[in-house]
Design a protein around this motif. Structure first.
Motif, mmCIF file in Angstrom:
data_model
loop_
_atom_site.group_PDB
_atom_site.id
_atom_site.type_symbol
_atom_site.label_atom_id
_atom_site.label_comp_id
_atom_site.label_asym_id
_atom_site.label_seq_id
_atom_site.Cartn_x
_atom_site.Cartn_y
_atom_site.Cartn_z
ATOM 1 N N ARG A 48 27.637 29.699 68.293
ATOM 2 C CA ARG A 48 27.713 28.318 68.823
ATOM 3 C C ARG A 48 27.268 27.311 67.771
ATOM 4 N NH1 ARG A 48 24.700 27.460 74.298
ATOM 5 N NH2 ARG A 48 25.443 25.338 74.078
ATOM 6 N N MET A 49 26.196 27.685 67.065
ATOM 7 C CA MET A 49 25.691 26.787 66.025
ATOM 8 C C MET A 49 26.791 26.562 64.978
ATOM 9 S SD MET A 49 24.433 26.622 62.709
ATOM 10 C CE MET A 49 24.111 28.295 62.225
ATOM 11 N N GLU A 52 29.664 24.472 66.432
ATOM 12 C CA GLU A 52 29.321 23.053 66.617
ATOM 13 C C GLU A 52 29.144 22.321 65.285
ATOM 14 O OE1 GLU A 52 29.056 21.253 69.432
ATOM 15 O OE2 GLU A 52 29.610 22.966 70.662
ATOM 16 N N SER A 53 28.788 23.084 64.237
ATOM 17 C CA SER A 53 28.423 22.421 62.978
ATOM 18 C C SER A 53 29.455 22.564 61.871
ATOM 19 C CB SER A 53 27.102 22.982 62.442
ATOM 20 O OG SER A 53 26.194 23.187 63.449
ATOM 21 N N TYR A 55 32.379 21.702 61.357
ATOM 22 C CA TYR A 55 33.225 20.576 60.936
ATOM 23 C C TYR A 55 32.426 19.492 60.220
ATOM 24 C CZ TYR A 55 31.715 17.497 64.746
ATOM 25 O OH TYR A 55 30.976 16.694 65.574
ATOM 26 N N VAL A 56 31.101 19.578 60.299
ATOM 27 C CA VAL A 56 30.308 18.559 59.608
ATOM 28 C C VAL A 56 29.495 19.122 58.445
ATOM 29 C CG1 VAL A 56 30.057 16.813 61.406
ATOM 30 C CG2 VAL A 56 28.560 18.792 61.433
ATOM 31 N N LEU A 57 29.408 20.440 58.353
ATOM 32 C CA LEU A 57 28.629 21.036 57.264
ATOM 33 C C LEU A 57 29.520 21.915 56.407
ATOM 34 C CD1 LEU A 57 25.381 22.125 59.149
ATOM 35 C CD2 LEU A 57 25.726 20.084 57.779
#
Lengths: 224, 453
Positions: A48-49, A52-53, A55-57
């Motif tokens: 999940r992490m 969720e992340s 696309y931004v990291l």
């Protein structure tokens, strides 16, 4: 440590960041001769992490994060095991799959939880459900015991625990066979019950339908 | 991903297509063109994809760009032309600057020293995390800041072995500090440059780097102490002293000096000469990182999270499409009919809805969906200033304090295992509600004083 009757009580307490089983961890010090804390970093949390992340990291940061998260959960697990005086097992994976694996590997006398868990009840293991300070509200579900030999072994275990805790053992038998009643009486007080094969249950604390479905027999330690 | 998850995602994607189909076959309402109707359909399609994440967010972004030509809304040349935008280049440059900062290791030194000063008491330590997260988020993406600071904060919190409240407060403070700080400048989050570019293209008004910060920093300055008080109320701590680990010792390396100088220099230039073009200055800053040898191209290839750039493409397609087809005007009229023409009330409702939306989808996506509606409303209600409305929406888009899915920072800090979902929810609901009133209050007072409202 040996308990009464020479039986070693090895307990397995599964823990995740959401399922802390704090009551069980406290109780283990009283009733278990060997406590194993199985800390599971659920792979779904990492997935999940990442989902969720991602696309931004960037990929480097995600890798660094995964390492960092695993490390911090490992440290948390070590702290929990140390406080409970337990042997630590740290695993990353699906909570139930990992508990299944360790249940087979360690063959614990009981898996200790704070709340009933349907999946856990499907395991062929005794389940201790601890409600906190009041021992009278805790439940000890013993796995299906269709053979009298297994039943007696589990009864001995229940008696050992009751001796350790200094409480009396109550048994609710729902059958009519005199021979079984006579055997059971050696272990504790027998109470009446409406249905099922063998149910050991505390008055005022009915078994849920879920528990009934999974445990032909359950035991409960009465309060003093 | 398991086969079951894949199946669920596939089914969700089919449902999203069904949404488009329903819009396609349903009659066009009076006062709305076919293109406008389909843009509204595309908006619902996007909301569904952003919430369910049936596709990765970046992929949803480019799919949204590919659909208007198929649906007969725009030709492909026009849609892909939306991507040629200053905000995209500001974002790329910001990622390059952040990569240089990260590679130099300067963040470890600054964070370590900063937290050591605040480590004397748990209350001050939590305040330190909030300030550190927010000040770093003035200069780079909030999510990157969370990722960079996690190792140092997690190790420090591990040192206070049995104070669980301090661990909860510490990790949540990191997520909140970065979220609150991210609204302070245009470098904090992708939604900020997006909002500026949208304001510019839809109203012709330019919001400079300095103007943005002047409007946003009062909100930051009010929210930070509020977040701190909430932490203290919900997670009272008892630890005496916090051992701050991983403090870099010795003099700064040449690499750290170069990276720090370039980053600070770029931010100063953005404040002073932002009117030249924020992307122009940020590109110069990124170039300096190369010239000074802080990073090479391989670092850049690894540093850019393409998902957020592609999401931007979808966001701008939605925004411009909704505006130019008249869809926003039509929706705005409907809202005005329901809510009335009171500009204060409309502003409050917009902030409220944006906070709700940003809790269940990406911050940028929530802002992208709400901005066109806000601009449409400001056209329908002349006393509603479009810049104030857009800024309020953009700032509200950063305030996802309650749910893990609301913000990658929440999910990242949760993954460390230091707090449970319900811990975040119980404090987050209050933070969200207070955040709504703070943005509204600042808009009504500070922005009015500045002449924006």
């Amino acid at each position: 440590m040996e308990v009464h009757g020479g039986m070693v009580m090895r307990c397995l307490i599964p823990v995740t960041q959401e399922i802390k089983n704090e009551n069980a961890l406290k109780r283990a010090a009283q009733i278990c001769s060997e406590t194993h804390v199985l800390y599971v970093l659920e792979s779904s949390v990492l997935e999940r992490m990442e989902s969720e992340s991602s696309y931004v990291l960037n990929s480097d940061m995600l890798k660094m994060l995964e390492d960092s998260i695993t490390e911090s959960q490992r440290e948390e697990a070590a702290r929990i095991a140390k406080n409970a005086g337990a042997i630590l097992h740290f695993e990353v994976g699906d909570y139930f799959d990992v508990v299944c694996r360790y249940s087979e590997r360690l063959r614990p006398a009981a898996i200790m939880l704070d709340e009933p868990d349907r999946k856990m009840l499907s395991l062929e293991r005794n389940i201790w459900i601890d409600r906190g300070n009041d021992i009278g509200s805790s439940v000890f579900l013993v796995r299906k015991a269709l053979r009298i030999g297994n039943l007696l072994r589990d009864l001995k275990l229940a008696r050992d625990i009751s001796v350790r805790l200094g409480v009396s053992l109550g048994i609710r038998y729902e059958g009519k066979e005199d021979e079984i009643i006579a055997t059971l009486k050696k272990y504790g007080k027998i109470a009446e019950s409406p249905s099922a094969d063998l149910v050991f249950v505390q008055a005022g604390f009915p078994l849920t339908a879920e528990m009934k479905g999974h445990a032909k027999m359950s035991m409960m330690i009465f309060g003093k | 991903m398991s086969i079951k998850d894949m199946k669920i995602k596939r089914e969700l994607f089919l449902i999203s297509l069904l949404i488009l189909l329903i819009f396609y076959i349903s009659p066009t309402p009076a006062g709305l063109s076919y293109q406008g109707k389909m843009m509204i359909g595309l908006m619902f399609f996007a909301v569904f994809l952003f919430v369910t994440e049936a596709l990765p967010i970046g992929m949803s972004g480019i799919l949204i760009m590919a659909l208007p030509p198929i649906l007969g809304i725009y030709d492909s040349r026009r849609v892909f032309g939306f991507f040629g935008n200053e905000a995209i280049f500001l974002l790329i440059s910001a990622f390059i600057l952040a990569a240089g900062f990260q590679k130099s290791g300067l963040h470890m030194r600054v964070a370590g020293r900063f937290l050591k000063r605040f480590g004397k008491s748990p209350k001050i330590f939590i305040l330190g995390i909030l300030l550190l997260g927010s000040s770093f988020s003035f200069m780079m993406s909030e999510h990157a800041v969370v990722a960079l600071l996690i190792p140092i904060i997690a190790v420090s919190l591990a040192g206070v072995s049995n104070d669980r409240n301090l661990k909860k407060a510490g990790m949540i403070a990191l997520a909140y500090g970065c979220s609150i700080g991210s609204i302070g400048t245009l470098l904090g989050g992708a939604r900020n440059p997006y909002a500026v570019s949208f304001i510019n293209e839809s109203t012709g008004t330019t919001v400079t780097f300095l103007q943005w910060s002047m409007m946003a920093i009062p909100v930051v300055a009010i929210m930070l102490p509020i977040a701190w008080v909430l932490m203290m109320l919900f997670f009272p701590t008892k630890t005496e002293k916090i051992p701050v680990e991983k403090v870099k010792k010795g003099p700064m390396s040449p690499m750290e000096i170069k990276a720090g100088s370039v980053l600070i220099g770029t931010v100063i230039l953005l404040f002073i000469f932002g009117n030249i073009g924020t992307a122009v200055i940020a590109i110069l800053g990124a170039t300096a990182m190369f010239i000074l040898g802080v990073i090479d191209w391989k670092d850049v290839e690894k540093a850019i999270p393409w998902g957020v750039l592609l999401l931007y493409g979808g966001a701008i397609t939605l925004g411009k499409g909704m505006l130019s087809t008249g869809a926003t005007g039509w929706i705005a009229e409907g809202i005005v009919e329901y809510v009335g023409r009171n500009p204060e009330m409309i502003l409050f409702v917009l902030i409220f809805i944006t906070v709700l939306l940003t809790e269940v989808m990406s911050n940028t996506a929530a802002v992208a969906l709400m901005l066109p509606i806000g601009i449409g409303l400001s056209a329908a209600v002349p006393s509603l200033n479009p810049v104030a409305v857009s800024m309020a929406i953009a700032l509200a888009g950063g305030f996802a304090f309650t749910l893990l899915i609301g913000n990658p920072g929440n999910m990242i800090t949760y993954s460390t295992g230091y707090y449970r979902q319900r811990d975040l929810m119980k404090i987050g609901i209050f933070a969200d509600i207070i955040g709504i009133f703070v943005i509204y209050g600042v808009a009504m007072t500070v922005w009015k004083f500045m002449g924006v409202w």
